[in-house]
Design an enzyme around this catalytic site. Structure first.
Site, PDB file in Angstrom:
ATOM      1  CE1 TYR B 140      -3.498   2.879   0.445  1.00  0.00           C
ATOM      2  CE2 TYR B 140      -2.245   3.351   2.546  1.00  0.00           C
ATOM      3  CZ  TYR B 140      -3.358   3.428   1.490  1.00  0.00           C
ATOM      4  OH  TYR B 140      -3.906   4.652   1.673  1.00  0.00           O
ATOM      5  CB  SER B 149      -0.763  10.717   7.812  1.00  0.00           C
ATOM      6  OG  SER B 149      -0.054  11.808   8.584  1.00  0.00           O
ATOM      7  NE  ARG B 311      21.411  -7.384  38.410  1.00  0.00           N
ATOM      8  CZ  ARG B 311      21.782  -6.015  38.644  1.00  0.00           C
ATOM      9  NH1 ARG B 311      20.677  -5.316  38.240  1.00  0.00           N
ATOM     10  NH2 ARG B 311      22.726  -5.275  38.470  1.00  0.00           N
ATOM     11  N   GLY B 403      23.731  -4.440  33.670  1.00  0.00           N
ATOM     12  CA  GLY B 403      24.619  -4.281  32.511  1.00  0.00           C
ATOM     13  C   GLY B 403      23.768  -5.374  31.442  1.00  0.00           C
ATOM     14  CB  THR B 424       6.413   7.457  14.036  1.00  0.00           C
ATOM     15  OG1 THR B 424       7.244   7.728  15.017  1.00  0.00           O
ATOM     16  CG2 THR B 424       6.387   8.464  13.056  1.00  0.00           C
ATOM     17  CD  GLU B 426      -1.729   2.795  10.553  1.00  0.00           C
ATOM     18  OE1 GLU B 426      -2.603   3.244  10.154  1.00  0.00           O
ATOM     19  OE2 GLU B 426      -0.971   2.152   9.859  1.00  0.00           O
TER      20      GLU B 426
END
Lengths: 687, 687
Positions: B140, B149, B311, B403, B424, B426
């Protein structure tokens, strides 16, 4: 005949034309002064003239390819360093400007400093020249799979064998394997290994040992040493961060680094006199990270500002039929221009911190350690705050670039991935805030005992807590929005907030909360204190560097006004972001809060006309930026198209001379020719 | 004999033992119900059983290698779809679970939906089967280099040639080149191209045309079509987003998609009856992005929670000599557990939105378009808010991993890079907030005219603004921290805040501010409104799904209590984050603000014991997570070491059988053997 400039070129030229000051006047601020800038610009030219450092295809390379590219870069770097007799400052900058984390990077920035700091004079006489000339290529092996910065929990052992006068280096468990060690995986032939020193079953804690890893003759790993590259990472793509496990590796007793502690032939251990002096290295690195944050933010600002000045979207001007420059939308300004102000705020605090560190080093050589605590606390607090500003701010700026911000060609992604490591290394950001808070709490308790005690300028405000009943009724004295532009009003507000948070922390502690239950309070307080000193440093730096002329010229006045607008933006942005902290004890009134929001909007408007000028002032070369969107000339769309030319998918073997992609015959043709069978979705829901 | 479980396995087992509810009870919530879950779990098993989808070495592959891997995946995907007669829902989920953005992805998720929506019935009869069976592989093509857009600003032209009954498709400028088009670069043989429809020099605006790109016979690009892959991106590594420029390409008149507009043989243009109906597609995609955000956050939460439970760092328990599980530190909890609450909040709003969209579609088929506005506004607002929550929250969770969070083996990086695109596409997140605000402002003005008007539940609160003088004196009625756990108090606070921001926006507009000067106010208002409906939806969903038993069992009560703790956390987190907005007009008192901060801390404590249970409840397979740190069994450190085995730098040809790295002879040996010359830094500063 040259082509006529396109719309984007016209736009960026118009931006430069309306700038009220000369951007080049500001560049030395970001290079550490005029003289240094001249030398560093020569380093830039040197790197740009060497094909091995060319960045044209960097964005296309996978990790293995980046590593293969980095080895010739490393060699050439050393040759150039030797050929031009570069000073340590210059060679460090050369690595910065190469802008790839080449696998020998940590030899000079970690291995050598630790060697110089921890080896005895005698040891240095032997090892120093070997290391400085890359006969020894070294790494610094502290972190293990199971532990990072907590030296006390390391599991690697160095056990003294008094019979043979040797240390036995051993990794007893999987989690004791050294991990994350840059330059270890493939390149280093020596490591300074932090290991628990054990004599006669007594554990003396972690100490540094020089351990040979690979043969100096043919680079093969030495017996008992299992070394590997540790795999792909978010950034540091060209670096061979490595994994190492030691299986009872023997080294001579003299390979223990003996500046501070010693072990005699008989196995007698001598303690260091000043144990804390052994930790100067991290403070130095944190200090450089402040400046690194400033420049990384500035780099993102340069790209984002330039592109948003030439990118037009949305509302159309009827006269010109041009859409609006996206930099004219407050929604874009509010996400890019504060980052500009943070770059300035951070560079001024970086200068302040560098000066303090230099003073500390000068003092130490005279036996005066009084600045130790301040240097430690401020480097920690600023590192924590500024690296987070950068990590978050660069990403926010990237999101202002529309779809193209998602392309590596934007120039916003590769360096940000690398930058993201800074929030974790040299002290995890959240942890560091505890150091700052503990220090402030201690000063507060001292003040309660002695309200006349001496406090260094950035913590003087704590004295106001001595009269607690007066303090809790303090109100902001601003009577109009104009008052919020007055430094004394602003600084008083930030001082009040930080002081209040100290008070609350003290009360919570008194009420019996354990220190680790007060994590969130520490994070909040540390940020408040650091934001205060950032603003103080920005203000002082601005006065010292730009309001220092008895009879300023018009140019000097314009420059001062321009920077002041950035200072105001920094203040209003920070105040607005933290607005609740000024409101929640009633220090700000609702009306004052509204002025802060208005002040932020006003500041955006004030900075906007000079935005491209500020983007230019940082002095980045197009070559370093390596950005289709943020290059000097504004030709963003042409560059986006041009950069696709080198995409490997577009050339052989991935695309043949007829333009057909690799794998067509095997994977696509069967689909197109109907060989994958017909498709008929089930009507029911059974699978 | 099996090995004894290690410390990490014991830790994670202990976490599961103390969980107060059965996590598997919650899993269907995230799969769309029991029945659907069963089917989708079968899809997962199907993918996991096919070697072509194996993820073991994915983190080592560069872009070209990822693309080469994706082609066989694409083919196998189609075969499996056909073989098992998968429903569209199932095949969509199969692509989700493959978890790589394979280059045919957009054929089914963009090309086909647009074709179905915009082609006439006649056209569909011909093209539909060809496309559904992959004879046509489509993309498209809307976005151009210069515009995204905004359909109105596209530059590509489709000019009608009445003589030859053809359209001439042309790209007149560099910035008119199609760009970012997924599946275009190498794979598609057809595109739906959005182009300005021009007849007799009259521009009728953008319309869709079916344009053949490549030969159906041999896949070579057709004459006049220049197509390329557009280069590397932050994510979508395996996708061939492409660049295309059309040089007067001719297609038949009938290749215009004619469901809504038509052009006759004579060149007569007929307008669509309901122009807005042509835009349903974006709303559908935005709705799926809400659920996608929920699951992406949940994925990060699963990894981060499990690893932070095993951890141990820092404070040591004297009895056990074990350090503290990092998940016990508030600084870690405060960054991971809110994301857990956002996952829940978002999934409930996703369900709400999906239901509304289904209702809208049912209405439309009866000719009732009354929900159009709501569907558009809420999908926009939620998409904008939830994708940002995810993009920021996943990164924050990653930073809690120390880390190891920087290693791709963490499983936190590859999917996050892909997710970052959602802020970003749609509809850019900041822009979308204007739609929400404009809508609310309109409703407010309607209310002023008619205080008895009908408002849908999520905007009913606007009625309170009719009596402005009463409204501005509203205060929060909480009299103790306990009151802040009462939904009516919480919802009233969020309603008041959103209403106040509507009022301020209206005042600013009345005072003459231009709409684009009000960007920041729109962003703030939209967020306030969306946060309100998220909490409302969370509360309603919780009541409907988990407080629905007349005589609840102990298990049901425990489950309800557990989810309620997550709901409380979501409320307190959101309130604390936005605290200034409740304070700045005096709605909250300082005392109430302090309760909010305390409530947040209390909520972290309440959720903590069940954290691993919640991480388990999302139902992610180890195979999908592909994470050394977050796998079910807690063996984090072993897995980190095991995953290094496949690193290409560790095998041939990069490392030879003696363990020596590629390039040693050429690049390292000369350094080690002193061939790069001696180094002597200059004493002066001349370069």
């Amino acid at each position: 005949m040259p082509l006529a400039p396109n719309r984007q070129q016209l736009d960026i030229a118009a931006e430069r034309a309306k700038c009220t000051f000369d951007p080049s006047q500001l560049t030395p601020l970001f290079y550490g002064g005029e003289e240094k800038m001249k030398r560093l610009k020569k380093i830039e030219a040197l790197v740009d003239s060497e094909p091995v450092f060319n960045r044209d295809d960097r964005y296309f390379l996978g990790r293995t390819e980046r590593f293969k590219r980095a080895l010739p870069m490393a060699k050439r770097y050393v040759e150039l360093r030797n050929e031009h007799s570069l000073t340590p400052e210059e060679s460090a900058y050369m690595k910065v400007y190469i802008d790839d984390y080449i696998p020998i990077h940590l030899h000079e920035s970690m291995f050598l400093p630790v060697l110089r700091a921890q080896a005895s004079e005698e040891q240095l006489k032997v090892w120093g020249p070997l290391a400085e000339n890359y006969h020894y290529i070294g790494c610094y092996a502290q972190t293990e799979l199971g532990h990072g910065s907590a030296l006390g929990r390391l599991e690697t052992t160095a056990t003294f064998d008094v019979e043979r006068d040797q240390w036995i280096i051993n990794s007893p468990t999987q989690s004791s394997a050294k991990f994350w060690i840059g330059t270890l995986g493939k390149i280093a032939n020596h490591a300074i290994v932090q290991a628990k020193l054990i004599i006669n079953n007594k554990d003396y804690g972690a100490h540094p040992f020089l351990v040979p890893l690979r043969s100096l003759k043919d680079h093969t790993p030495l017996p008992g040493v299992v070394i590997k590259d540790q795999g792909p990472k978010q950034g540091a793509v060209s670096m061979d961060n490595g994994y190492a496990r030691f299986n009872n590796v023997r080294i001579p007793r003299e390979n223990m680094l003996m500046r501070f502690s010693q072990v005699s032939r008989e196995g007698v251990y001598s303690k260091p006199i000043h144990p804390k002096l052994a930790y100067g290295g991290m403070t130095a690195v944190r200090t450089t990270l402040i400046n690194h944050s400033a420049l990384s933010m500035a780099r993102a600002v340069t790209i984002a500002t330039r592109y948003c000045a030439v990118r037009r979207q949305g509302t159309v001007d009827i006269k010109t039929d041009l859409e609006t420059q996206v930099l004219d939308y407050p929604s874009v300004q509010s996400r890019i221009l504060p980052l500009l102000s943070h770059s300035f705020a951070t560079i001024f605090s970086g200068i302040w911190m560098t000066d303090m560190y230099a003073q500390y080093n000068a003092d130490i050589s005279k036996g005066d350690t009084s600045l130790l605590k301040d240097v430690h606390v401020y480097s920690s607090g600023l590192k924590s705050y500024c690296t987070k500003l950068g990590a978050d701010g660069i990403e926010e700026a990237r999101r202002c670039l529309g779809g193209h911000g998602f392309s590596l060609f934007s120039g916003m992604i590769d360096f940000h991935r690398q930058f993201l490591a800074t929030v974790t290394y040299e002290g995890e950001n959240a942890l560091l805030t505890q150091q700052v808070s503990r220090y402030l709490l201690k000063l507060y308790k001292d003040v309660l005992r002695n309200p006349n005690m001496h406090l260094s300028p950035p913590s003087k405000y704590i004295l106001s807590l001595f009269h607690e009943n007066l303090f809790v009724h303090q109100k902001c004295e601003a009577r109009s929005i104009r008052d919020l532009y007055r430094p004394e009003i602003v600084l008083a507000a930030f001082q009040h907030r930080a002081a209040r948070l100290i008070l609350e922390l003290a009360r919570a502690e008194k009420a019996g909360a354990s220190w680790s239950d007060l994590n969130l309070e520490c994070m909040r307080l540390s940020k408040a204190h650091v934001q205060y000193i950032m603003i103080e440093n920005f203000h002082n730096g601005l006065e010292k560097h730009f309001n220092c002329h008895a009879n300023p010229t018009v140019e000097q006045q314009n420059l001062l006004a321009a920077i002041r607008s950035v200072y105001d933006l920094h203040v209003f942005y920070t105040m607005e972001t933290e607005l609740s902290e000024f409101l929640e004890d009633g220090y700000f009134s609702p009306e004052q809060a509204a002025w802060v929001r208005q002040g932020f909007k006003n500041s955006l408007k004030a900075v906007r006309p000079n935005a491209v000028g500020f983007a230019d002032c940082f002095g980045f070369t197009d070559s370093l930026l390596n950005s289709a969107l943020g290059s000097w000339d504004g030709r963003a769309y042409e560059r986006m198209a041009e950069m696709t030319e080198k995409e490997p998918l577009n050339g052989e073997p991935m695309t043949d001379k007829n333009g057909v992609v690799w794998g067509y015959e095997e994977y696509l043709k069967p689909l197109i020719y109907g060989k994958a069978g017909p498709y008929k979705a089930r009507g029911d829901s059974k699978l």
